[in-house]
Write a protein that holds these residues in place. Structure first.
Motif, PDB file in Angstrom:
ATOM      1  N   TYR A  72      40.815  42.169  23.314  1.00 57.97           N
ATOM      2  CA  TYR A  72      39.956  43.123  24.012  1.00 57.97           C
ATOM      3  C   TYR A  72      38.735  42.438  24.614  1.00 57.97           C
ATOM      4  O   TYR A  72      38.262  42.814  25.702  1.00 57.97           O
ATOM      5  N   ALA A  73      38.184  41.440  23.917  1.00 62.97           N
ATOM      6  CA  ALA A  73      37.022  40.729  24.462  1.00 62.97           C
ATOM      7  C   ALA A  73      37.384  40.008  25.756  1.00 62.97           C
ATOM      8  O   ALA A  73      36.589  39.961  26.702  1.00 62.97           O
ATOM      9  N   ILE A  74      38.584  39.440  25.795  1.00 62.97           N
ATOM     10  CA  ILE A  74      39.040  38.769  27.020  1.00 62.97           C
ATOM     11  C   ILE A  74      39.248  39.793  28.125  1.00 62.97           C
ATOM     12  O   ILE A  74      38.823  39.594  29.275  1.00 62.97           O
ATOM     13  N   GLU A  75      39.871  40.894  27.795  1.00 63.62           N
ATOM     14  CA  GLU A  75      40.133  41.921  28.795  1.00 63.62           C
ATOM     15  C   GLU A  75      38.823  42.492  29.353  1.00 63.62           C
ATOM     16  O   GLU A  75      38.721  42.744  30.569  1.00 63.62           O
ATOM     17  N   LEU A  76      37.831  42.676  28.499  1.00 59.00           N
ATOM     18  CA  LEU A  76      36.534  43.153  28.979  1.00 59.00           C
ATOM     19  C   LEU A  76      35.884  42.138  29.912  1.00 59.00           C
ATOM     20  O   LEU A  76      35.207  42.512  30.875  1.00 59.00           O
ATOM     21  N   ALA A  77      36.092  40.843  29.653  1.00 65.11           N
ATOM     22  CA  ALA A  77      35.563  39.814  30.553  1.00 65.11           C
ATOM     23  C   ALA A  77      36.272  39.847  31.899  1.00 65.11           C
ATOM     24  O   ALA A  77      35.644  39.654  32.949  1.00 65.11           O
ATOM     25  N   VAL A  78      37.572  40.100  31.872  1.00 62.94           N
ATOM     26  CA  VAL A  78      38.346  40.172  33.116  1.00 62.94           C
ATOM     27  C   VAL A  78      37.955  41.415  33.913  1.00 62.94           C
ATOM     28  O   VAL A  78      37.928  41.395  35.150  1.00 62.94           O
ATOM     29  N   GLY A  79      37.656  42.501  33.200  1.00 62.98           N
ATOM     30  CA  GLY A  79      37.213  43.714  33.873  1.00 62.98           C
ATOM     31  C   GLY A  79      38.290  44.727  34.164  1.00 62.98           C
ATOM     32  O   GLY A  79      38.045  45.712  34.868  1.00 62.98           O
ATOM     33  N   ARG A  80      39.470  44.518  33.594  1.00 67.65           N
ATOM     34  CA  ARG A  80      40.560  45.484  33.780  1.00 67.65           C
ATOM     35  C   ARG A  80      41.567  45.306  32.654  1.00 67.65           C
ATOM     36  O   ARG A  80      41.625  44.250  32.018  1.00 67.65           O
ATOM     37  N   SER A  81      42.373  46.344  32.441  1.00 72.28           N
ATOM     38  CA  SER A  81      43.430  46.283  31.430  1.00 72.28           C
ATOM     39  C   SER A  81      44.674  45.627  32.027  1.00 72.28           C
ATOM     40  O   SER A  81      45.060  45.939  33.159  1.00 72.28           O
ATOM     41  N   TYR A  82      45.282  44.697  31.291  1.00 73.37           N
ATOM     42  CA  TYR A  82      46.491  44.049  31.805  1.00 73.37           C
ATOM     43  C   TYR A  82      47.576  43.870  30.742  1.00 73.37           C
ATOM     44  O   TYR A  82      48.656  43.369  31.046  1.00 73.37           O
TER      45      TYR A  82
END
Length: 202
Positions: A36-46
């Motif tokens: 989730y921390a990585i996804e929040l950095a990316v800025g979208r759900s993948y």
């Protein structure tokens, strides 16, 4: 959220927003970790997430246990097993993974990870040569702290699974030069050569 069977009962991760709301009652620093921390950095759900990770400093574990006084909480002690974590116990230094669920017959809902610190420095538990100021460990967006992506990638770099490779590929374009250099140097310390290092420098 997927339901995952484990030897210790099923995992049915709570929604991240619910876990964040619970931990907003904690008076010590905490942050979102894992995928989730990585996804929040990316800025979208993948991708889907099989668990929810919240991290705190080991020295603040008593505050966490008090927050979860009404939960069924177990410690991975030793790693690969689970045992109940009594409210008044200070966990030994080799324990860093905690599982929590609302009741003993319910599914596991989230994990708490214990991070190490020396004064105002974060210390990487797998290699204490790697450290950085606690003030740079997390990023806060909308009042919610998450671990800096390069630090989370360091944890993911040891035993890379397909989801870890996907997380690295998704977040790499948003890592600035300083974050790439830090991760490259940390990987060099822990692993020597590592396939991510060439991509970080390209």
């Amino acid at each position: 959220m997927p339901r995952i069977e484990t030897p210790w009962g099923p995992w049915e991760p709570a929604p991240l927003a619910d876990v964040v709301a619970l931990f907003q009652g904690l008076a010590v620093p905490w942050w979102v970790g894992g995928g989730y921390a990585i996804e929040l950095a990316v800025g979208r759900s993948y991708r889907e997430h099989g668990d929810v990770d919240i991290a705190v400093l080991r020295r603040d574990q008593s505050a966490v246990r008090a927050l979860l006084a009404d939960w069924d909480v177990h410690a991975a002690d030793p790693p690969g097993t689970l045992r109940p974590w009594p409210v008044d116990e200070v966990l030994p230094g080799h324990v860093h993974d905690i599982w929590a669920r609302e009741r003993p017959d319910g599914p596991w809902r989230f994990q708490v990870m214990l991070d190490e610190a020396d004064g105002d420095m974060w210390v990487y538990r797998r290699d204490p040569r790697i450290r950085r100021p606690l003030s740079t460990l997390t990023i806060t967006d909308d009042g919610v702290a998450r671990i800096s992506p390069e630090v989370q990638l360091l944890y993911k770099a040891k035993d890379r699974r397909p989801k870890d490779e996907l997380d690295f590929a998704e977040v790499l374009p948003v890592l600035d030069g300083g974050r790439r250099r830090w991760l490259d140097e940390a990987l060099a310390v822990e692993h020597g050569d590592h396939p991510w290092r060439r991509k970080l420098r390209s």
